[in-house]
Design a protein around this motif. Structure first.
Motif, mmCIF file in Angstrom:
data_model
loop_
_atom_site.group_PDB
_atom_site.id
_atom_site.type_symbol
_atom_site.label_atom_id
_atom_site.label_comp_id
_atom_site.label_asym_id
_atom_site.label_seq_id
_atom_site.Cartn_x
_atom_site.Cartn_y
_atom_site.Cartn_z
ATOM 1 N N VAL A 56 2.221 13.945 -9.583
ATOM 2 C CA VAL A 56 3.074 14.656 -9.895
ATOM 3 C C VAL A 56 3.348 14.794 -11.279
ATOM 4 C CG1 VAL A 56 5.614 15.489 -9.369
ATOM 5 C CG2 VAL A 56 3.994 14.735 -7.603
ATOM 6 N N CYS A 57 3.555 13.595 -12.046
ATOM 7 C CA CYS A 57 3.949 13.645 -13.464
ATOM 8 C C CYS A 57 2.859 14.325 -14.390
ATOM 9 C CB CYS A 57 4.358 12.302 -13.979
ATOM 10 S SG CYS A 57 5.943 11.905 -13.336
ATOM 11 N N SER A 58 1.639 14.175 -13.720
ATOM 12 C CA SER A 58 0.485 14.436 -14.837
ATOM 13 C C SER A 58 0.382 15.918 -14.424
ATOM 14 C CB SER A 58 -0.717 13.555 -14.558
ATOM 15 O OG SER A 58 -0.954 13.734 -13.385
ATOM 16 N N GLY A 59 1.110 16.592 -13.478
ATOM 17 C CA GLY A 59 0.793 17.913 -13.338
ATOM 18 C C GLY A 59 -0.410 18.310 -12.317
ATOM 19 N N GLY A 60 -0.800 17.192 -11.559
ATOM 20 C CA GLY A 60 -1.790 17.344 -10.630
ATOM 21 C C GLY A 60 -3.044 17.426 -11.233
ATOM 22 N N ARG A 61 -3.207 16.833 -12.487
ATOM 23 C CA ARG A 61 -4.645 16.846 -13.010
ATOM 24 C C ARG A 61 -5.299 15.452 -12.614
ATOM 25 N NH1 ARG A 61 -2.881 16.821 -19.017
ATOM 26 N NH2 ARG A 61 -1.106 16.424 -18.249
ATOM 27 N N SER A 62 -6.441 15.331 -12.312
ATOM 28 C CA SER A 62 -7.313 14.309 -11.898
ATOM 29 C C SER A 62 -7.553 13.515 -13.083
ATOM 30 C CB SER A 62 -8.565 14.602 -11.178
ATOM 31 O OG SER A 62 -8.231 15.253 -10.161
ATOM 32 N N PRO A 63 -7.575 12.173 -13.248
ATOM 33 C CA PRO A 63 -7.803 11.457 -14.315
ATOM 34 C C PRO A 63 -9.125 11.423 -14.738
ATOM 35 C CG PRO A 63 -6.981 9.779 -12.578
ATOM 36 C CD PRO A 63 -7.067 11.264 -12.116
ATOM 37 N N LEU A 74 0.840 -1.197 -0.127
ATOM 38 C CA LEU A 74 -0.032 0.040 0.077
ATOM 39 C C LEU A 74 0.903 1.271 0.219
ATOM 40 C CD1 LEU A 74 -2.944 -0.791 2.584
ATOM 41 C CD2 LEU A 74 -3.255 -0.485 -0.149
ATOM 42 N N TYR A 75 2.075 1.202 0.887
ATOM 43 C CA TYR A 75 2.895 2.312 0.754
ATOM 44 C C TYR A 75 3.612 2.504 -0.657
ATOM 45 C CZ TYR A 75 6.785 5.330 1.982
ATOM 46 O OH TYR A 75 7.614 6.506 2.059
ATOM 47 N N ASP A 76 3.948 1.647 -1.480
ATOM 48 C CA ASP A 76 4.696 1.559 -2.435
ATOM 49 C C ASP A 76 3.353 2.014 -3.474
ATOM 50 O OD1 ASP A 76 6.904 0.884 -1.571
ATOM 51 O OD2 ASP A 76 6.674 -1.262 -2.284
ATOM 52 N N LEU A 77 2.068 1.446 -3.524
ATOM 53 C CA LEU A 77 1.210 1.871 -4.202
ATOM 54 C C LEU A 77 0.917 3.377 -4.218
ATOM 55 C CD1 LEU A 77 -0.726 1.152 -6.320
ATOM 56 C CD2 LEU A 77 -2.505 0.529 -4.664
ATOM 57 N N SER A 78 0.807 3.825 -2.854
ATOM 58 C CA SER A 78 0.429 5.364 -2.390
ATOM 59 C C SER A 78 1.458 6.042 -3.220
ATOM 60 C CB SER A 78 0.346 5.484 -1.120
ATOM 61 O OG SER A 78 0.347 6.816 -0.682
ATOM 62 N N SER A 79 2.968 5.618 -3.074
ATOM 63 C CA SER A 79 3.830 6.337 -3.634
ATOM 64 C C SER A 79 3.920 6.797 -5.294
ATOM 65 C CB SER A 79 5.288 5.686 -3.287
ATOM 66 O OG SER A 79 5.518 5.874 -1.946
ATOM 67 N N GLN A 80 3.591 5.425 -5.903
ATOM 68 C CA GLN A 80 3.419 5.580 -7.367
ATOM 69 C C GLN A 80 2.185 6.499 -7.603
ATOM 70 O OE1 GLN A 80 2.947 1.298 -8.582
ATOM 71 N NE2 GLN A 80 5.101 0.906 -7.972
ATOM 72 N N VAL A 81 1.205 6.363 -6.901
ATOM 73 C CA VAL A 81 0.108 7.062 -7.265
ATOM 74 C C VAL A 81 0.491 8.685 -7.065
ATOM 75 C CG1 VAL A 81 -2.279 7.972 -6.464
ATOM 76 C CG2 VAL A 81 -1.688 5.482 -6.907
ATOM 77 N N SER A 82 1.087 9.060 -6.027
ATOM 78 C CA SER A 82 1.710 10.295 -5.807
ATOM 79 C C SER A 82 2.678 10.838 -6.850
ATOM 80 C CB SER A 82 2.339 10.612 -4.421
ATOM 81 O OG SER A 82 1.421 10.163 -3.620
ATOM 82 N N ALA A 83 3.423 9.987 -7.258
ATOM 83 C CA ALA A 83 4.325 10.252 -8.522
ATOM 84 C C ALA A 83 3.566 10.383 -9.848
ATOM 85 C CB ALA A 83 5.511 9.112 -8.495
ATOM 86 N N LEU A 84 2.595 9.728 -10.161
ATOM 87 C CA LEU A 84 1.633 10.061 -11.199
ATOM 88 C C LEU A 84 1.164 11.266 -11.379
ATOM 89 C CD1 LEU A 84 0.169 6.376 -11.923
ATOM 90 C CD2 LEU A 84 1.991 7.435 -13.235
#
Length: 118
Positions: free
Chosen positions: A111-118, A99-109
């Motif tokens: 940041v990469c997408s510029g804070g846009r929601s999918p 869950l921590y890794d997944l949360s980190s990956q979601v946070s990284a995504l």
């Protein structure tokens, strides 16, 4: 005549003594038989006591063995529960890391997408 009475009395006493002697022999014969039966009974009683003692010893050994088996069972259950608890804790830790890794990956995504929601 007093001699004649005395002889009659002695004869009577002799007969009584013979009868009494016969009764004593009968009693002695019965006593021997009773002594024999008493000895047989004593032997049976001793055998019974020995059997009871052996059964008591077997019961004690059985109870001791049962106590040992119960202790072994308790140890097995304790070991099983400790192992099961350890495995659950390990699974929880893996899940927590995932869950921590997944949360980190979601946070990284994010940041990469510029804070846009999918």
């Amino acid at each position: 005549t007093s001699d004649h009475a005395l002889v009659g009395y002695v004869d009577h006493l002799g007969g009584a003594m013979r009868a009494l002697s016969g009764e004593v022999r009968g009693i002695e014969a019965r006593q021997v038989a009773l002594d024999r039966r008493l000895a047989e009974f004593g032997g049976l009683l001793q055998g019974f006591q020995e059997e009871q003692s052996a059964r008591g010893g077997a019961l004690d050994r059985g109870l001791k063995l049962r106590g040992q088996e119960e202790a072994e069972l308790q140890n097995c259950i304790r070991a099983f529960l400790e192992d099961w608890t350890r495995r659950i804790e390990q699974g929880y830790q893996k899940h927590d890391r995932w869950l921590y890794d997944l949360s980190s990956q979601v946070s990284a995504l994010a940041v990469c997408s510029g804070g846009r929601s999918p």
